[in-house]
Each structure stands twice: as C-alpha cells, then as structure tokens.
Design a protein around this motif. Structure first.
Motif, PDB file in Angstrom:
ATOM      1  N   ASP A 125       8.279   8.072   3.874  1.00  0.00           N
ATOM      2  CA  ASP A 125       9.167   8.229   5.119  1.00  0.00           C
ATOM      3  C   ASP A 125       8.733   7.433   6.337  1.00  0.00           C
ATOM      4  N   ARG A 126       7.281   7.371   6.257  1.00  0.00           N
ATOM      5  CA  ARG A 126       6.865   6.476   7.419  1.00  0.00           C
ATOM      6  C   ARG A 126       7.298   5.033   7.336  1.00  0.00           C
ATOM      7  N   TYR A 127       7.480   4.638   6.127  1.00  0.00           N
ATOM      8  CA  TYR A 127       7.675   3.283   6.166  1.00  0.00           C
ATOM      9  C   TYR A 127       9.213   2.819   5.788  1.00  0.00           C
ATOM     10  N   GLU A 182       0.971  -1.177  -0.076  1.00  0.00           N
ATOM     11  CA  GLU A 182      -0.041  -0.022   0.035  1.00  0.00           C
ATOM     12  C   GLU A 182       0.930   1.359   0.025  1.00  0.00           C
ATOM     13  N   MET A 183       2.122   1.301   0.367  1.00  0.00           N
ATOM     14  CA  MET A 183       3.031   2.353   0.416  1.00  0.00           C
ATOM     15  C   MET A 183       3.385   2.640  -0.991  1.00  0.00           C
ATOM     16  N   LEU A 184       3.784   1.649  -1.682  1.00  0.00           N
ATOM     17  CA  LEU A 184       4.150   1.718  -3.172  1.00  0.00           C
ATOM     18  C   LEU A 184       3.018   2.111  -3.930  1.00  0.00           C
ATOM     19  N   ARG A 187       6.300  -2.365  15.383  1.00  0.00           N
ATOM     20  CA  ARG A 187       5.793  -1.323  16.531  1.00  0.00           C
ATOM     21  C   ARG A 187       6.038  -0.036  16.180  1.00  0.00           C
ATOM     22  N   ASN A 188       7.110   0.411  15.863  1.00  0.00           N
ATOM     23  CA  ASN A 188       7.294   1.554  15.313  1.00  0.00           C
ATOM     24  C   ASN A 188       6.539   2.101  14.497  1.00  0.00           C
ATOM     25  N   LEU A 189       6.410   1.293  13.258  1.00  0.00           N
ATOM     26  CA  LEU A 189       5.616   1.702  12.160  1.00  0.00           C
ATOM     27  C   LEU A 189       4.223   1.987  12.762  1.00  0.00           C
ATOM     28  N   GLU A 190       3.666   1.061  13.444  1.00  0.00           N
ATOM     29  CA  GLU A 190       2.361   1.087  13.750  1.00  0.00           C
ATOM     30  C   GLU A 190       2.058   2.343  14.628  1.00  0.00           C
ATOM     31  N   ARG A 191       2.927   2.756  15.465  1.00  0.00           N
ATOM     32  CA  ARG A 191       3.100   4.213  16.159  1.00  0.00           C
ATOM     33  C   ARG A 191       3.011   5.425  15.363  1.00  0.00           C
TER      34      ARG A 191
END
Length: 301
Positions: A237-239, A215-217, A291-295
C-alpha cells in the motif's frame, strides 16, 4: 527446470543513451540495482523492456549482457515474434548465450483453440526442448486463452514450465489454473504488480513484473511466504500510488525509467522511438509521488 522457480522475477528495462542507442554500461548498473533490491531472476526483451524496438543484433547484445551480469540468477528471454522462423532463431541464440529459458506469447490473429494449439505445436516442433514461459497477456496480444486451452497446452508440451498470467481479472484465472489438475507448473504474474498481494493469496509463485522500486515486489513476496500477510499488504500500500502511475502503458514505462535514472540505476531515461517523452507536467507529478513516498516510508520506520 523453470517449473520449480519462485520469487521476484524482474521485467528488466532496456537502457538507451541520449541518442537512443543501447547503453550497455547502464545494463551493468541496472542489473546490480535489481539484484541489490531482491531480484531472484530476470526477464529481458519483454513488452515493457522495449524488445520489439531492437534490431536482432541489439537483442543479442542486450540479452547476453544481462545474462553475463546476472550473477547466476535465471534469465528468461522474450522471443515472441510473428515469424516462427525468427522466433526459433531468437530462442536458439538466447539458449546459446546461457539463458534459463524463453518467454512466448501467441501472435495476434489466432481466433480459435484449434489455431492456438496448432501454433504452439509448430513452435515447439521448431525449438525443441527449450524451457518456456507461456505468456497469457491478451491486453497486448489480442489473443484470449481459456483455462482449458492453457491446461491442454501444458499437458501437451513439457517445454511449458511457467505460465505468466496477466489476463484480467487475473485472480479467478489463477484459482482455476491451480484447480485444473494435471502437471504442476509455476505461475507468476505481471500487470505491473498491481494485484500482487491478492495474487499471492491465490497461490502464485511470485511476481514477474517491472517497477522502479523492485524492493517492494521482492518484499511483498518474502513477507507473504513468511506468513506475514498483513505486513505484506501494508508494504504494498505504501508504494501503490507510484505503482499505479507506472501502469500507464509505455507512458508508465517512461516514468519508471525516469525514476530509476534518479535512483542511479541507469544513466538516461530515454525511450526508443516510437515512444513517449515526458513533459514538465509529468516531471512535476513524479516529483510529488516520490515526495509522498519518501514521507510515507519515513513515517513507517
């Protein structure tokens, strides 16, 4: 015609069960996963799809299953092979199954432009008018193709309708290919999508990459084409930490499969041997990245 394609083309993983056998049921769930996250098409049996680890019969099974489940979306089959006879056979089988085209990279050992041009003249003489993605990936093949050589191949062979550009640095090569004139072909890029926003800015037609969060791509592609470039960069940048972790060759593919297993896309994260097996340390790193991505995603909602 592949020359008009655009969008997010996913480099599909090949699922295996816990014993290392091809898992056809997981191909079904994986295809639905990709489509549900914005895939505009597929590439199967590529390098990161472990195509080189399959028997010819398995390769047919896998490509046929993806084609059957793609809901009419284009499916491109990787057929690169040191044997031109085997390559021609794989290309015929793929097209007979309903593939939209094939992807071909030059074999290792080509050292001069004369050898390169001669090789592809032989290949296209054997496979006929099959629509082709020319893969420029010297990091895998060891064959460096200059921009003038690629442009000569495009002008000489109408079968080449897409260039998958993943030489590094990719950005300048994309710009030079776009400025080269002649017949226009689509340009899509790989390299795990690591430079996707900048490559979109250089005029590519979309990513041809693999990632556990497709979904990022597709999201970056769509935001960019809507003129929302800042939002596209922000989404990317989030991913990026997870994307970067998955860019570790076959170790990264193993991590990608594990993440997709956790997301329910496939039943097992098995890599076929020879291939890496993730340790408890890897699993802990993946835990932290997710975890970091979810936050991060929660904070932007």
């Amino acid at each position: 015609m592949l020359s008009a394609i655009k969008g997010s083309f996913i480099i599909a993983q090949t699922p295996f069960d816990e014993r290392g056998a091809v898992d056809l049921a997981s191909i079904d769930s994986l295809t639905e996963f990709y489509l549900g996250h914005g895939a505009d098409g597929f590439v199967v049996l590529g390098v990161s799809g472990e195509g080189g680890k399959l028997t010819p019969e398995e390769a047919q099974q896998v490509s046929g299953r993806f084609i059957a489940r793609a809901q009419g979306k284009p499916v491109i089959v990787g057929v690169s092979n040191p044997s031109t006879a085997q390559l021609a056979l794989l290309a015929k089988q793929a097209m007979d199954q309903g593939a939209s085209g094939v992807m071909i990279a030059p074999p290792g050992g080509l050292r001069t432009e004369v050898e390169l041009l001669g090789y592809f003249a032989t290949v296209f003489g054997m496979i006929g008018d099959v629509p082709t993605v020319l893969q420029d990936f010297p990091g895998s093949t060891g064959v460096w193709m200059s921009v003038p050589s690629i442009l000569k191949l495009v002008e000489s062979h109408a079968q080449i309708q897409v260039v998958k550009e993943e030489d590094l640095p990719s950005l300048e090569k994309i710009t030079q290919l776009r400025a080269g004139g002649g017949r226009r072909v689509a340009i899509l890029t790989g390299n795990n999508g690591l430079y996707l926003p900048q490559e979109m800015g250089r005029g590519i037609d979309g990513p041809m990459a693999g990632f556990s969060h497709p979904e990022m791509l597709s999201g970056v592609y769509r935001l960019f084409t809507q003129g929302r470039e800042d939002e596209a960069h922000d989404l990317f940048d989030r991913y990026l930490p997870l994307l970067n972790y998955e860019a570790q060759g076959f170790w990264g593919v193993a991590a990608r499969k594990e993440v997709m297993r956790r997301r329910g896309a496939i039943r097992h994260a098995t890599m076929r041997m020879p291939g890496p097996k993730l340790s408890a340390i890897h699993m802990g790193e993946i835990d932290r990245l997710l975890r970091n991505l979810e936050r991060t995603l929660a904070a932007r909602r």
